[in-house]
Design a protein around this motif. Structure first.
Motif, PDB file in Angstrom:
ATOM      1  N   PHE A  18     -53.880  49.209  95.591  1.00  0.00           N
ATOM      2  CA  PHE A  18     -55.212  49.424  96.147  1.00  0.00           C
ATOM      3  C   PHE A  18     -55.606  50.870  95.902  1.00  0.00           C
ATOM      4  O   PHE A  18     -54.807  51.783  96.070  1.00  0.00           O
ATOM      5  CB  PHE A  18     -55.222  49.134  97.650  1.00  0.00           C
ATOM      6  N   GLU A  19     -56.821  51.063  95.458  1.00  0.00           N
ATOM      7  CA  GLU A  19     -57.344  52.416  95.283  1.00  0.00           C
ATOM      8  C   GLU A  19     -58.826  52.432  95.624  1.00  0.00           C
ATOM      9  O   GLU A  19     -59.527  51.440  95.430  1.00  0.00           O
ATOM     10  CB  GLU A  19     -57.132  52.911  93.856  1.00  0.00           C
ATOM     11  N   TYR A  20     -59.249  53.528  96.168  1.00  0.00           N
ATOM     12  CA  TYR A  20     -60.673  53.666  96.432  1.00  0.00           C
ATOM     13  C   TYR A  20     -61.066  55.136  96.400  1.00  0.00           C
ATOM     14  O   TYR A  20     -60.218  56.026  96.495  1.00  0.00           O
ATOM     15  CB  TYR A  20     -61.082  53.007  97.748  1.00  0.00           C
TER      16      TYR A  20
ATOM     17  N   GLU B 246     -57.830  57.777  96.350  1.00  0.00           N
ATOM     18  CA  GLU B 246     -56.570  57.493  97.021  1.00  0.00           C
ATOM     19  C   GLU B 246     -55.922  56.289  96.352  1.00  0.00           C
ATOM     20  O   GLU B 246     -56.605  55.332  95.974  1.00  0.00           O
ATOM     21  CB  GLU B 246     -56.789  57.203  98.511  1.00  0.00           C
ATOM     22  N   TYR B 247     -54.583  56.350  96.232  1.00  0.00           N
ATOM     23  CA  TYR B 247     -53.834  55.276  95.581  1.00  0.00           C
ATOM     24  C   TYR B 247     -52.728  54.798  96.519  1.00  0.00           C
ATOM     25  O   TYR B 247     -51.925  55.599  96.997  1.00  0.00           O
ATOM     26  CB  TYR B 247     -53.219  55.770  94.266  1.00  0.00           C
ATOM     27  N   TYR B 248     -52.705  53.494  96.768  1.00  0.00           N
ATOM     28  CA  TYR B 248     -51.698  52.890  97.636  1.00  0.00           C
ATOM     29  C   TYR B 248     -50.834  51.924  96.833  1.00  0.00           C
ATOM     30  O   TYR B 248     -51.344  51.137  96.029  1.00  0.00           O
ATOM     31  CB  TYR B 248     -52.360  52.149  98.800  1.00  0.00           C
TER      32      TYR B 248
ATOM     33  N   VAL C 265     -47.154  52.901 100.621  1.00  0.00           N
ATOM     34  CA  VAL C 265     -47.057  54.344 100.414  1.00  0.00           C
ATOM     35  C   VAL C 265     -48.352  54.818  99.767  1.00  0.00           C
ATOM     36  O   VAL C 265     -48.966  54.100  98.980  1.00  0.00           O
ATOM     37  CB  VAL C 265     -45.851  54.738  99.526  1.00  0.00           C
ATOM     38  N   ARG C 266     -48.759  56.014 100.145  1.00  0.00           N
ATOM     39  CA  ARG C 266     -49.875  56.658  99.445  1.00  0.00           C
ATOM     40  C   ARG C 266     -49.280  57.717  98.536  1.00  0.00           C
ATOM     41  O   ARG C 266     -48.486  58.556  98.976  1.00  0.00           O
ATOM     42  CB  ARG C 266     -50.857  57.291 100.427  1.00  0.00           C
ATOM     43  N   ALA C 267     -49.649  57.666  97.271  1.00  0.00           N
ATOM     44  CA  ALA C 267     -49.036  58.560  96.293  1.00  0.00           C
ATOM     45  C   ALA C 267     -50.074  58.954  95.254  1.00  0.00           C
ATOM     46  O   ALA C 267     -51.253  58.588  95.349  1.00  0.00           O
ATOM     47  CB  ALA C 267     -47.837  57.875  95.641  1.00  0.00           C
TER      48      ALA C 267
ATOM     49  N   LYS D 246     -60.148  50.062 106.247  1.00  0.00           N
ATOM     50  CA  LYS D 246     -60.348  49.540 104.898  1.00  0.00           C
ATOM     51  C   LYS D 246     -59.013  49.157 104.255  1.00  0.00           C
ATOM     52  O   LYS D 246     -58.898  48.117 103.604  1.00  0.00           O
ATOM     53  CB  LYS D 246     -61.069  50.581 104.039  1.00  0.00           C
ATOM     54  N   VAL D 247     -57.996  49.985 104.452  1.00  0.00           N
ATOM     55  CA  VAL D 247     -56.679  49.695 103.882  1.00  0.00           C
ATOM     56  C   VAL D 247     -56.051  48.497 104.582  1.00  0.00           C
ATOM     57  O   VAL D 247     -55.461  47.620 103.938  1.00  0.00           O
ATOM     58  CB  VAL D 247     -55.762  50.930 103.985  1.00  0.00           C
TER      59      VAL D 247
END
Length: 227
Positions: free
Chosen positions: A77-79, A91-93, A107-109, A140-141
Motif C-alpha cells: 500500500f502506498e499513498y 508513504e510505503y507500507y 511496516v512502513r519503510a 486509511k491504512v
C-alpha cells in the motif's frame, strides 16, 4: 511625545512608534525547541521487543527489532500526502510474515525495502534486519488492510522503519530553535529589540537562520503529516 513648531500657532505632535515585543516569537521558539528535543530524544528510548514477540502481541510505544523470514517485494500500500493539489511526500507500507507464514505485520519503510525479498517465494534474500518504533495506523491504512485477505494481519499498528530518521529530524528542529533563541538573545543585547545585525558576521548568521527556518518548516510539515 514632543510638541514642536509653535511659531505659526499650529502645534504639531511627534510621537515615537512602539517597537513590537519579541515575547510571542520567543515563546514560539521555546515551544518548538521543547517539542523537537522531546520527540527526538524520547524516540530513541522505547522498550525493545523481539520480532517474534511482536508477531504474538505488538503494542504502540515499543521498539521492535529482528530479522523477518518473509516479506513483500513491493509496497502493499502506498499513498501520497498532499497540501491541496501539491504532492508533499509518499508513504510505503509492506507486509512481513512469521516463519510459518501464518501471521503478518505492517511496516512502513522506504521505496526500496521490497528489494530485500524474493519476488517468487518472498524469502528474505538479503538477510536484512528491521528495527523501528510501533505506531498506530491511520484510518486509511486500516481500511486498506482489512477484510478476509488480511485476516492474519494486525492492521491497528505498524513498525515504522523510518523512526530513526524521524527522530533525527525532530532533533534538528529542536536544536535549530535552541540556536535561534541564543542568536536572538545576543542580537537583542547588542542591537536592542527589533534591531538588525550591525556586523557582516551577524548578517551572515541571520541569513543562515532564515534558510534554516525554511528547512525546519519543511521538516515540521512532513513530520506532522506522518505522525
Amino acid at each position: 511625545m514632543d510638541l514642536r513648531n509653535f511659531s505659526d500657532g499650529s502645534p504639531s505632535f511627534e510621537g515615537s512608534s512602539k517597537k513590537p515585543s519579541p515575547l510571542i516569537a520567543i515563546i514560539f521558539f521555546v515551544l518548538l525547541a521543547a517539542l523537537g528535543l522531546f520527540m527526538g530524544i524520547s524516540g530513541f528510548f522505547k522498550e525493545n521487543i523481539s520480532l517474534d514477540d511482536a508477531f504474538n502481541n505488538m503494542e504502540t510505544g515499543k521498539c521492535v527489532s529482528g530479522v523477518p523470514d518473509y516479506g513483500a517485494n513491493h509496497p502493499n500500500f502506498e499513498y501520497t500526502h498532499k497540501i491541496g493539489f501539491i504532492p508533499l511526500l509518499n508513504e510505503y507500507y509492506y507486509l512481513i510474515l512469521s516463519d510459518d507464514m501464518q501471521k503478518g505485520l505492517l511496516v512502513r519503510a522506504d521505496k526500496d525495502f521490497g528489494d530485500n525479498f524474493d519476488s517468487s517465494d518472498y524469502t528474505n534474500i538479503s538477510g536484512t534486519e528491521i528495527k523501528g518504533n510501533v505506531k498506530s495506523t491511520s484510518r486509511k491504512v486500516q481500511e486498506n488492510f482489512s477484510g478476509m485477505d488480511y485476516r492474519m494481519v494486525n492492521n491497528t499498528c505498524y513498525i515504522d522503519l523510518l523512526s530513526t530518521k524521524m527522530n533525527i529530524r525532530w532533533l534538528i528542529i529542536g536544536i535549530y530553535n535552541v540556536l535561534a533563541l541564543v542568536c536572538a538573545a545576543v542580537n537583542i543585547k547588542k542591537n536592542g529589540v527589533g534591531g538588525s545585525p550591525s556586523t557582516a558576521l551577524g548578517k551572515v548568521i541571520a541569513a543562515v537562520l532564515v534558510i534554516g527556518a525554511m528547512y525546519c518548516t519543511y521538516l515540521l510539515v512532513g513530520m506532522i503529516v506522518q505522525i
